[in-house]
Design an enzyme around this catalytic site. Structure first.
Site, PDB file in Angstrom:
ATOM      1  N   TYR A   1      23.596  21.552  56.183  1.00  0.00           N
ATOM      2  CA  TYR A   1      23.664  22.882  55.585  1.00  0.00           C
ATOM      3  C   TYR A   1      24.699  23.704  56.360  1.00  0.00           C
ATOM      4  O   TYR A   1      24.382  24.340  57.371  1.00  0.00           O
ATOM      5  CB  TYR A   1      22.307  23.596  55.661  1.00  0.00           C
ATOM      6  CG  TYR A   1      21.220  23.043  54.789  1.00  0.00           C
ATOM      7  CD1 TYR A   1      21.465  22.091  53.802  1.00  0.00           C
ATOM      8  CD2 TYR A   1      19.908  23.489  54.941  1.00  0.00           C
ATOM      9  CE1 TYR A   1      20.450  21.610  53.005  1.00  0.00           C
ATOM     10  CE2 TYR A   1      18.884  23.012  54.143  1.00  0.00           C
ATOM     11  CZ  TYR A   1      19.150  22.070  53.185  1.00  0.00           C
ATOM     12  OH  TYR A   1      18.135  21.583  52.399  1.00  0.00           O
TER      13      TYR A   1
ATOM     14  N   PHE B   1      14.633  23.845  45.388  1.00  0.00           N
ATOM     15  CA  PHE B   1      15.001  24.558  44.157  1.00  0.00           C
ATOM     16  C   PHE B   1      13.775  25.126  43.438  1.00  0.00           C
ATOM     17  O   PHE B   1      13.620  24.959  42.223  1.00  0.00           O
ATOM     18  CB  PHE B   1      15.784  23.663  43.202  1.00  0.00           C
ATOM     19  CG  PHE B   1      17.164  23.295  43.680  1.00  0.00           C
ATOM     20  CD1 PHE B   1      17.808  24.039  44.650  1.00  0.00           C
ATOM     21  CD2 PHE B   1      17.830  22.212  43.138  1.00  0.00           C
ATOM     22  CE1 PHE B   1      19.082  23.702  45.079  1.00  0.00           C
ATOM     23  CE2 PHE B   1      19.108  21.865  43.563  1.00  0.00           C
ATOM     24  CZ  PHE B   1      19.736  22.611  44.547  1.00  0.00           C
ATOM     25  N   PRO B   2      12.870  25.831  44.147  1.00  0.00           N
ATOM     26  CA  PRO B   2      11.709  26.409  43.458  1.00  0.00           C
ATOM     27  C   PRO B   2      12.090  27.529  42.497  1.00  0.00           C
ATOM     28  O   PRO B   2      11.278  27.909  41.653  1.00  0.00           O
ATOM     29  CB  PRO B   2      10.853  26.945  44.616  1.00  0.00           C
ATOM     30  CG  PRO B   2      11.842  27.248  45.690  1.00  0.00           C
ATOM     31  CD  PRO B   2      12.883  26.164  45.581  1.00  0.00           C
ATOM     32  N   LEU B   3      13.329  28.030  42.631  1.00  0.00           N
ATOM     33  CA  LEU B   3      13.805  29.084  41.720  1.00  0.00           C
ATOM     34  C   LEU B   3      14.770  28.529  40.680  1.00  0.00           C
ATOM     35  O   LEU B   3      15.553  29.267  40.086  1.00  0.00           O
ATOM     36  CB  LEU B   3      14.478  30.213  42.515  1.00  0.00           C
ATOM     37  CG  LEU B   3      13.571  30.956  43.497  1.00  0.00           C
ATOM     38  CD1 LEU B   3      14.341  32.017  44.252  1.00  0.00           C
ATOM     39  CD2 LEU B   3      12.384  31.572  42.764  1.00  0.00           C
ATOM     40  N   GLY B   4      14.720  27.227  40.461  1.00  0.00           N
ATOM     41  CA  GLY B   4      15.513  26.633  39.398  1.00  0.00           C
ATOM     42  C   GLY B   4      16.797  25.970  39.826  1.00  0.00           C
ATOM     43  O   GLY B   4      17.437  25.299  39.028  1.00  0.00           O
ATOM     44  N   GLY B   5      17.230  26.168  41.075  1.00  0.00           N
ATOM     45  CA  GLY B   5      18.443  25.512  41.529  1.00  0.00           C
ATOM     46  C   GLY B   5      19.655  26.413  41.464  1.00  0.00           C
ATOM     47  O   GLY B   5      19.690  27.489  42.056  1.00  0.00           O
ATOM     48  N   PHE B   6      20.653  26.011  40.690  1.00  0.00           N
ATOM     49  CA  PHE B   6      21.911  26.747  40.628  1.00  0.00           C
ATOM     50  C   PHE B   6      21.830  27.836  39.561  1.00  0.00           C
ATOM     51  O   PHE B   6      22.481  27.778  38.513  1.00  0.00           O
ATOM     52  CB  PHE B   6      23.068  25.782  40.365  1.00  0.00           C
ATOM     53  CG  PHE B   6      23.193  24.714  41.419  1.00  0.00           C
ATOM     54  CD1 PHE B   6      23.769  24.993  42.644  1.00  0.00           C
ATOM     55  CD2 PHE B   6      22.688  23.441  41.198  1.00  0.00           C
ATOM     56  CE1 PHE B   6      23.864  24.023  43.630  1.00  0.00           C
ATOM     57  CE2 PHE B   6      22.779  22.460  42.179  1.00  0.00           C
ATOM     58  CZ  PHE B   6      23.364  22.757  43.400  1.00  0.00           C
TER      59      PHE B   6
END
Length: 275
Positions: free
Chosen positions: A53, A203-208
């Site tokens: 990262y 990606f708990p918020l959907g990713g990109f």
């Protein structure tokens, strides 16, 4: 353990933590440090990171080390993917013989004598492979026996791969892709809940980008909450084994995300989100 916490091996952590993947996108080191320290102030005692990262001269591990977080903060990292300095994403796998070096790299970068949790992540950003992970997981299991790693996890894996790993050493966490608007990994979640393994989706918020899902928007409007808050609260309400590690480099987004800890969804809300 309460509804808001999870016992991860010998450590009890809050179910809403912080993912450091986006932290290097902060304008500078001071801004990144401010976000990280504020996450801890708001209750995040579980920080998820990786040596791969990094962005624009900033690396998540370095930022976490410089923040001088106390030993009460559980830091999880992952090894396996290989990323060259100019690669936008990991583009391959480090050789099995180099996994020890990757663990030692994380120890140096994080300034720790022992890593709280290390995930083995096989494969790239595509769907999980069906390849055996036994040989690579055995390397991490040996490092756990040496005392360099406290607990082991697996990421981006199938159920047979999880079974394979568990025959070698205890697995305390699984990190697969999942969000409540796309609950495709429900079989893995069910196994984790049954067997007391933390399920920590990336990606708990959907990713990109946030999912454009009318179900989520409807629940958010009804509850007077935001879409990210509903996605995170929905995940926490879906299963007691589910943990959330939303990441951001923005102080405002951090405050919004951590506000999900106080949002309580009913079974009907969750059914609406996942139905």
């Amino acid at each position: 353990m309460t509804n808001d916490t999870w016992t991860l091996g010998d450590r009890t952590i809050r179910r809403l933590g912080f993912g450091a993947m986006r932290l290097p996108l902060a304008p500078d080191r001071d801004a990144a440090a401010g976000v990280l320290r504020r996450a801890v102030e708001l209750g995040a005692d579980h920080i998820d990171t990786a040596a791969f990262y990094f962005m624009n001269g900033l690396a998540a591990n370095d930022l976490i080390r410089d923040a001088a977080l106390g030993p009460e903060i559980t830091v999880a990292t992952k090894v396996g993917p290989a990323r060259a300095p100019d690669d936008p994403f990991p583009s391959g796998q480090v050789p099995t013989g180099a996994l020890r070096g990757e663990v030692e790299r994380n120890l140096r970068e994080l300034g720790r004598d022992r890593l709280d949790l290390v995930y083995l992540r096989p494969g790239g950003i595509d769907a999980p492979t069906e390849d055996s992970i036994a040989e690579r997981f055995e390397v991490l299991a040996a490092l756990r026996e040496e005392g360099l790693i406290r607990h082991l996890g697996v990421s981006h894996v199938t159920l047979p791969q999880l079974d394979e790993a568990r025959r070698i050493a205890p697995v305390v966490a699984v990190q697969n892709r999942f969000d409540v608007s796309q609950p495709a990994d429900t079989a893995m979640l069910a196994v984790c809940e049954r067997d007391g393994i933390a399920y920590v989706p990336y990606f708990p918020l959907g990713g990109f980008g946030l999912p454009d899902d009318p179900r989520v928007a409807k629940v958010a409007e009804r509850l007077g909450a935001t879409v990210p808050q509903v996605l995170l609260a929905g995940l926490l309400a879906l299963s007691p084994a589910a943990l959330a590690i939303p990441g951001t480099s923005s102080r405002a987004h951090l405050e919004e995300n951590m506000g999900a800890a106080g949002l309580r969804l009913t079974g009907a809300d969750v059914a609406e989100l996942t139905g």
